[in-house]
Motif scaffolding. Structure first.
Motif: not given
Ligand code: AMP
Length: 608
Positions: A75-82, A139-147, A149-154
């Motif tokens: 899933i790859g979400v970092g603690e800071r973002l969480t 969706q979070i796991a598959k989101t990559s590239g520019e932008g 981080v914001d997308e995952k945060l949302n």
């Protein structure tokens, strides 16, 4: 508000989904129990109310994952973002969330408290379902590239905004990869058999399907939708690793021949890294013994396979061994660990090239070879491998004479091997099983133990003096495959450098539990308990009877287990082994017995 929530639940179950809160209830029950049967019961009742459509997703979520392991998708979400996502959902500042995290030591609990402190709930809160949680994490796991981080945060903050505090706890733990409920795959199989086939006995069918597919989600879906028939139709497939067949151990050639009951095939036992190779024309994938994809670490092995396997499609097993460039001699296993790196793969490949020693074949041109006897598999293996300087078939002899086996063993050791694996000529490939169809014969045990032992860390003791701040000693356990538990055999505190202790202490953090794991049987009280996950290698002077340790309890003497005398860490953390790959209780019993025999044997016999 309350009424709306109830209506939502009803709606949800009609829509063939299940509220995520049901999964949370199951998690809560499971994390509060120390009994294995209760773990299974909680899972059974959860599975019974889970609609087929979301069963696969729920099964992966239970394991803290989104896909089977071998796909390597995290899933790859970092603690800071969480922390930021929790802040958005709760209205607390990021600093306040961080403080909670520091205080509680777990970001999931921090999320729970943050949401509990929330003054106002949104009126339009959506009831979270299993699909909703799964799909958003996906969706979070598959989101990559520019932008991204914001997308995952949302996405994550959106999910948390709709979660109640307990749900948030588990969503966060899942997102950062720390769900770790410690549900063994075999517990899930038990639960599936009881829930959908009515009896635990049907687990064997489920187990076979799981061993061939390495995909619990698929097995769950099959049993729920098509019953045992669907489960039995799950087949070996290229690209999907098969859980490896494992070997038992006996201490003398004579015992091995007796156990197998006559003629057997003895092969060199190489000390390297096991590889399961899937070849689909030019496409080659390599899986480790733990079924991780390691293709990218071994470009040289890929080339060797492409040029030396004379079959378009095949699944094969070999041991990759590091070779000394200067002398051509085989190098010890530890060298190979340098190949398991993210960067500098090419350089490592030049410094530590590997040779491949093939020993089994599981599929050829879409024919399942796992069901065929050893002799047929071996013949096919020899047919399709073009032997070269760095590609060989493990040498073997077929014999029923213990002396011949002993001689071959000496030869194997002289040639840089660990010993022999002796195989039953008639046996099929028993995926995922440790059976007496393959028996290890390693170097003779002297009256002292010369063999290393791999044990799982299940507990730790706080360090004192110079070791303050790290753990000073560890409680180690052997794996008991009969009841899928870990039984203690040693408390070890020597052999560790300061750096070792730091590394191990840090690495264990993620496996920490508030109480003893239900799969661990221990009479010794540790300061801290862990889920059995990290395996370390130890040596010891001998195995003794022990009133306190639980490994082998009652097997040699009533009320006594087996303990290691003068145990010492060798410096090797066995990252290539899962906890279930640790030395087994059976192996310890066997080692204990062989020691006794040695003591009873005459000095002349010992010389031989
Ligand atoms: P162990 O890891 O001590 O349980 O020993 C079993 C392992 O020996 C297998 O998982 C393989 O990685 C390795 N091995 C080396 N040579 C052979 C062989 N000829 N046949 C089967 N396994 C082998």
């Amino acid at each position: 508000m309350i009424e709306t929530a109830i209506n939502c639940c009803e709606l949800v179950s009609h829509m063939e989904d299940l509220p995520y809160s049901e999964l949370v209830k199951c998690y809560e029950t499971m994390s509060n129990t120390t009994r294995r049967t209760e773990l299974t019961e909680a899972l059974v009742s959860f599975y019974k109310k889970t609609p087929i459509k979301v069963l696969k997703k729920a099964t992966y979520l239970n394991q803290g994952k989104l896909y089977p392991d071998y796909l390597g998708i995290e899933i790859g979400v970092g603690e800071r973002l969480t922390e930021r996502a929790i802040s958005i959902a709760s209205g607390l500042s990021v600093e306040a969330v961080r403080q909670l995290y520091r205080k509680l030591g777990d970001l999931g609990s921090a999320a729970q408290q943050a949401l509990e402190s929330k003054k106002q709930y949104s009126l339009y809160k959506e009831t979270l379902t299993i699909s909703k949680v799964y799909d958003t994490l996906d969706q979070i796991a598959k989101t990559s590239g520019e932008g991204s981080v914001d997308e995952k945060l949302n996405l994550l903050s959106g999910l948390l905004s709709n979660a109640d505090p307990a749900e948030a706890k588990y969503i966060v733990r899942t997102a950062i990869g720390k769900l770790r409920l410690g549900i063994a795959d075999y517990t899930v199989l038990d639960a599936l058999a009881i829930a959908f086939a009515g009896e635990k006995e049907y687990r064997e069918d489920l187990e076979r399907a799981y061993n061939l597919s390495s995909d619990l989600g698929e097995v769950a879906e099959a049993i729920a939708s098509g019953g045992l028939k669907a489960v039995r139709s799950i087949k070996i497939t290229i690209g999907r690793p098969v859980r490896p067949m494992l070997a038992e151990r006996l201490s003398s050639a004579k015992e091995i021949i007796e156990k197998i009951g006559g003629q057997c095939s003895a092969e060199y036992k190489y000390d390297g890294e096991r590889m399961q190779i899937h070849k689909n024309d030019e496409n080659v994938s390599i899986f480790s013994r733990r079924l991780e994809v390691i293709t990218h670490n071994y470009p040289d092995a890929v080339k060797l396979v492409q040029s030396s396997i004379k079959a378009d499609r095949a699944i094969l097993e070999c041991e990759a061994v590091a070779v000394d460039l200067q002398t051509g001699e085989l190098l010890p296993f530890q060298q190979l660990m340098h190949r398991r790196r993210k960067y500098g793969v090419e350089r490592a490949m030049e410094d530590i090239p590997v040779s491949l020693f093939f020993f089994d074949i599981l599929m050829v041109d879409d024919k399942d070879y796992t069901i065929r006897p050893y002799t047929e598999r071996r013949k096919k293996l020899q047919e399709i491998i073009e032997v070269g300087e760095r590609v060989k078939v493990a040498p073997n002899i077929v014999t029923n004479h213990p002396e011949e086996l002993e001689r071959f063993m000496q030869q194997a050791i002289q040639d840089g091997c660990e010993g022999l694996v002796v195989k039953d000529l008639h046996s099929s490939y028993k995926a995922g099983a440790r059976a007496f169809s393959w028996i290890k014969l390693k170097r003779e045990y002297r009256s002292e133990l010369t063999d290393t032992i791999d044990l799982a860390i299940v507990g730790a003791f706080h360090g004192r003096g110079r070791r303050t701040g790290v753990y000073g000693a560890f409680l180690l356990a052997a794996y008991d495959s009969e009841d899928d538990t870990f039984k203690t055999t040693s408390k070890v505190g020597t052999g560790f450098s300061d750096d070792d202790l730091k590394t191990i202490t840090n690495e264990l953090e993620q496996y920490k539990l508030p109480h003893r794991s239900p799969r661990v049987l221990s009479e010794m009280e540790a300061d801290v308990w862990f889920q059995p996950a990290l395996v370390i290698e130890v040596i010891a002077s001998e195995i003794t009877l022990s009133p306190i340790h639980t490994a082998g309890r009652g097997r040699i003497r009533q009320d006594s287990g087996l303990a290691l005398r003068f145990p010492k860490f060798t410096g090797n953390i066995r990252r290539d082994k899962a906890a279930e790959d640790a030395t087994t209780v059976n192996e310890l019993v066997e080692m204990y017995n062989s020691q006794l025999k040695k003591v009873e044997a005459s000095p002349e016999e010992l010389q031989r």
